[in-house]
Design a protein around this motif. Structure first.
Motif, PDB file in Angstrom:
ATOM      1  N   UNK A   1       0.792  -1.368   0.079  1.00  0.00           N
ATOM      2  CA  UNK A   1       0.217  -0.106   0.117  1.00  0.00           C
ATOM      3  C   UNK A   1       0.786   1.178   0.074  1.00  0.00           C
ATOM      4  N   UNK A   2       0.740   2.343  -0.944  1.00  0.00           N
ATOM      5  CA  UNK A   2       1.835   3.142  -0.962  1.00  0.00           C
ATOM      6  C   UNK A   2       1.098   4.502   0.049  1.00  0.00           C
ATOM      7  N   UNK A   3       2.303   5.033   0.328  1.00  0.00           N
ATOM      8  CA  UNK A   3       2.077   6.261   1.068  1.00  0.00           C
ATOM      9  C   UNK A   3       1.874   7.614   0.302  1.00  0.00           C
ATOM     10  N   UNK A   4       1.175   8.340   0.697  1.00  0.00           N
ATOM     11  CA  UNK A   4       0.797   9.630  -0.291  1.00  0.00           C
ATOM     12  C   UNK A   4       1.449  10.762   0.659  1.00  0.00           C
ATOM     13  N   UNK A   5       1.583  11.967  -0.068  1.00  0.00           N
ATOM     14  CA  UNK A   5       2.266  13.045   0.712  1.00  0.00           C
ATOM     15  C   UNK A   5       1.391  14.337  -0.118  1.00  0.00           C
ATOM     16  N   UNK A   6       1.211  15.307   0.779  1.00  0.00           N
ATOM     17  CA  UNK A   6       0.515  16.380   0.338  1.00  0.00           C
ATOM     18  C   UNK A   6       1.096  17.536   0.362  1.00  0.00           C
ATOM     19  N   UNK A   7       1.002  18.585  -0.475  1.00  0.00           N
ATOM     20  CA  UNK A   7       1.479  20.028  -0.599  1.00  0.00           C
ATOM     21  C   UNK A   7       0.402  20.974  -0.665  1.00  0.00           C
ATOM     22  N   UNK A   8       0.441  21.827   0.045  1.00  0.00           N
ATOM     23  CA  UNK A   8      -0.639  22.983  -0.148  1.00  0.00           C
ATOM     24  C   UNK A   8       0.172  24.328  -0.196  1.00  0.00           C
ATOM     25  N   UNK A   9       0.094  25.137  -1.342  1.00  0.00           N
ATOM     26  CA  UNK A   9       0.492  26.448  -1.426  1.00  0.00           C
ATOM     27  C   UNK A   9      -0.646  27.529  -1.237  1.00  0.00           C
ATOM     28  N   UNK A  10      -0.405  28.252  -0.175  1.00  0.00           N
ATOM     29  CA  UNK A  10      -1.472  29.010   0.045  1.00  0.00           C
ATOM     30  C   UNK A  10      -0.718  30.567  -0.306  1.00  0.00           C
ATOM     31  N   UNK A  11      -1.211  30.640  -1.690  1.00  0.00           N
ATOM     32  CA  UNK A  11      -0.558  31.902  -2.182  1.00  0.00           C
ATOM     33  C   UNK A  11      -1.334  33.186  -2.114  1.00  0.00           C
ATOM     34  N   UNK A  12      -1.033  34.176  -2.951  1.00  0.00           N
ATOM     35  CA  UNK A  12      -1.748  35.563  -3.012  1.00  0.00           C
ATOM     36  C   UNK A  12      -3.075  35.541  -3.650  1.00  0.00           C
ATOM     37  N   UNK A  13      -2.892  34.979  -4.877  1.00  0.00           N
ATOM     38  CA  UNK A  13      -4.243  34.836  -5.753  1.00  0.00           C
ATOM     39  C   UNK A  13      -4.906  33.508  -5.402  1.00  0.00           C
ATOM     40  N   UNK A  14      -4.223  32.563  -4.662  1.00  0.00           N
ATOM     41  CA  UNK A  14      -5.316  31.367  -4.688  1.00  0.00           C
ATOM     42  C   UNK A  14      -4.556  30.199  -3.802  1.00  0.00           C
TER      43      UNK A  14
END
Ligand code: XUL
Length: 524
Positions: A1-14
């Motif tokens: 079962x693969x492990x997943x990773x998440x990235x969130x970019x909270x930027x000026x326009x979105x």
């Protein structure tokens, strides 16, 4: 079962979300929320709340959380098994100030952003208080600029003392989102990390210490409101239990320390070993490179930042980049494709016409009250073609003029951000910087955050994997669009670079140096 990773970019326009599978080396999911279009109830324009006060650029932190919730909700509805995300990392627009009281309520409903120019007086007062610009650079590694956070805090102290005294914690944008993710009002973690903290102009990236002098000049209470600074390459806690239940995520999902968007732009473009320069062509224009040793610019024009790996990321930031370009496209009703076509019909150097594109206050050089300067345009020179070329060359020359002070000769320039896929931009950057330029595919900072999350998780498991190895399979260079500097163009641009510098110095009252009028004659 693969492990997943998440990235969130909270930027000026979105806000953007990227989910990766490390094992299959695949990006499984990308999604984004544009504040203006998708959250119209906040009434933003380009992600900023309209204001009639000069230089003010502010936004509502509740909107960033709302965008994040929407993305997690949509992730839950997608085919991606969100309960396999083992670690999540947040990239945030740098320098924005978010203040919370002890219970976790915002003490100021809006956050002053990196492109707010209303704190010029506070920058001046702070610089005077420590004994001048040189002393300030010795204290915090940076000069005081309106973009940085120190002057935003001081502005609050001077103009909203009651809100400041209710403040228990001063956060940067990504620290605030991390707090929300780790439980918010129910035990959210209040910490910072070196990458983003070095952009406050309060904390010296080389000495890794707060400047007591600058803290005291702002307020004797400030040091008690600053969270501890923990390493950038470790988790700060776990996903809050309510959020985990609400979005059916793994309750053991780690929350990485996170970092500023430029530090994660470096990771997402493979700029994790010395020699590479990333140029980000977005709302702001930035150029940065990873270094093992700290670099402090004696003039304070190159920002002395830490990166997200325990090393350093000297950075040039100009606040005018896509704005002039977008406005010209809108004004003349031309598409990006037509723009490239118009550019191909005009000569490099624009027949001696030059634009200094300071449409809004400029961070580098330090011109908080600014206006564009059109130089060498004869009466018949204001054509669409000439203006398009002037905007393109003006933005690139403005970027280069700051970049000259960076301690690096680039081996390769990697382009990221909204305009990075444009052929005209890529070629002009190669010609002006005299280095090969290549666009990078995908979502730079959000991908960088996801890769960093994977690296941090692997290390937590005791696997000594290098970030370069994690990053390599995911960074895709658009080799078909790689541009080499053209010898003839580079020669014209050498004169134009000198002309830009001469004109910029003159309009800023620095009279020594060559004469821009004479230089213009040589490339007409
Ligand atoms: C860098 C800077 C900008 C913001 C944009 O110092 O102010 O690049 O990080 O989000």
């Amino acid at each position: 079962m693969s492990n997943l990773f998440a990235g969130i970019d909270s930027s000026t326009q979105g806000t953007k979300l990227v989910v990766i599978d490390l094992q299959s080396q695949a990006v499984l999911h990308t999604d984004s929320v544009n504040y203006d279009q998708d959250l119209p109830e906040y009434g933003t324009k380009n992600g900023v709340c309209p204001s009639d006060k000069a230089g003010v650029s502010e936004s509502d932190p509740a909107m960033w959380v709302h965008a994040l919730d929407l993305l997690l909700e949509r992730l839950q509805q997608s085919a991606v098994p969100q309960d396999r995300i083992r670690c999540l990392s947040v990239s945030g627009q740098q320098h924005g100030l978010v203040t919370l009281d002890a219970e976790g309520r915002l003490t100021r409903s809006k956050s002053k952003l990196w492109n707010d120019f209303s704190t010029e007086e506070e920058c001046r007062l702070l610089t005077e208080a420590v004994g001048g610009a040189e002393r300030m650079i010795a204290e915090v590694g940076n000069s005081q600029r309106t973009g940085y956070t120190a002057a935003k805090i001081f502005h609050m102290v001077r103009n909203e003392p009651e809100a400041f005294s209710r403040t228990a914690t001063c956060f940067l944008v990504h620290n605030f989102i991390n707090w929300y993710l780790t439980g918010g009002t129910e035990g959210g973690v209040r910490v910072m990390e070196p990458g983003d903290a070095s952009g406050m102009a309060l904390w010296h990236p080389g000495r890794r210490a707060w400047s007591d002098k600058v803290l005291m000049a702002i307020s004797p209470e400030l040091s008690g409101k600053l969270p501890p600074i923990l390493p950038s390459d470790e988790p700060i806690g776990r996903l809050g239990q309510k959020l985990a239940a609400r979005f059916a995520m793994d309750p053991d999902c780690l929350i990485d320390a996170g970092c500023g968007d430029n530090m994660y732009g470096a990771v997402g473009t493979g700029n994790v070993t010395p020699g590479i320069v990333t140029v980000s062509l977005g709302t702001s224009g930035t150029a940065y490179t990873m270094l093992h040793e700290p670099f402090v610019d004696p003039c304070g024009e190159i920002a002395a930042f830490c990166d997200s790996t325990g090393h350093f990321l000297p950075l040039l930031c100009v606040s005018n980049l896509a704005n002039g370009y977008n406005a010209v496209l809108e004004h003349y009703g031309i598409s990006h494709g037509e723009f490239n076509d118009l550019i191909s019909r005009t000569p490099a150097g624009n027949g001696g016409r030059l634009l200094i594109p300071w449409y809004v206050g400029e961070r580098t050089p330090d011109v908080p009250v600014a206006a564009p300067v059109y130089f060498g345009f004869e009466i018949e020179g204001f054509t669409r073609e000439n203006l398009c070329r002037a905007v393109l060359e003006g933005h690139v020359l403005n970027l280069y003029d700051g970049f000259r002070k960076m301690p690096i000769v680039p081996r390769e320039i990697r382009l990221t951000g909204g305009l990075s896929q444009s052929e005209a931009w890529c070629q002009t950057i190669a010609d002006v910087f005299e280095a090969e330029a290549v666009p990078v595919e995908g979502e730079g900072a959000a991908l960088g955050a996801a890769l960093h999350a994977a690296w941090v998780w692997e290390r937590q498991k005791g696997n000594s994997v290098s970030l370069a190895d994690v990053v390599r399979p995911f960074v895709r260079l658009r080799e078909d669009q790689r541009k080499k500097p053209g010898a003839a163009h580079a020669a014209v641009y050498r004169t134009q670079k000198e002309m830009f510098r001469a004109l910029s110095s003159r309009v800023r009252g620095m009279v020594a140096g060559p004469d821009p009028f004479v230089l213009r004659e040589t490339i007409r």
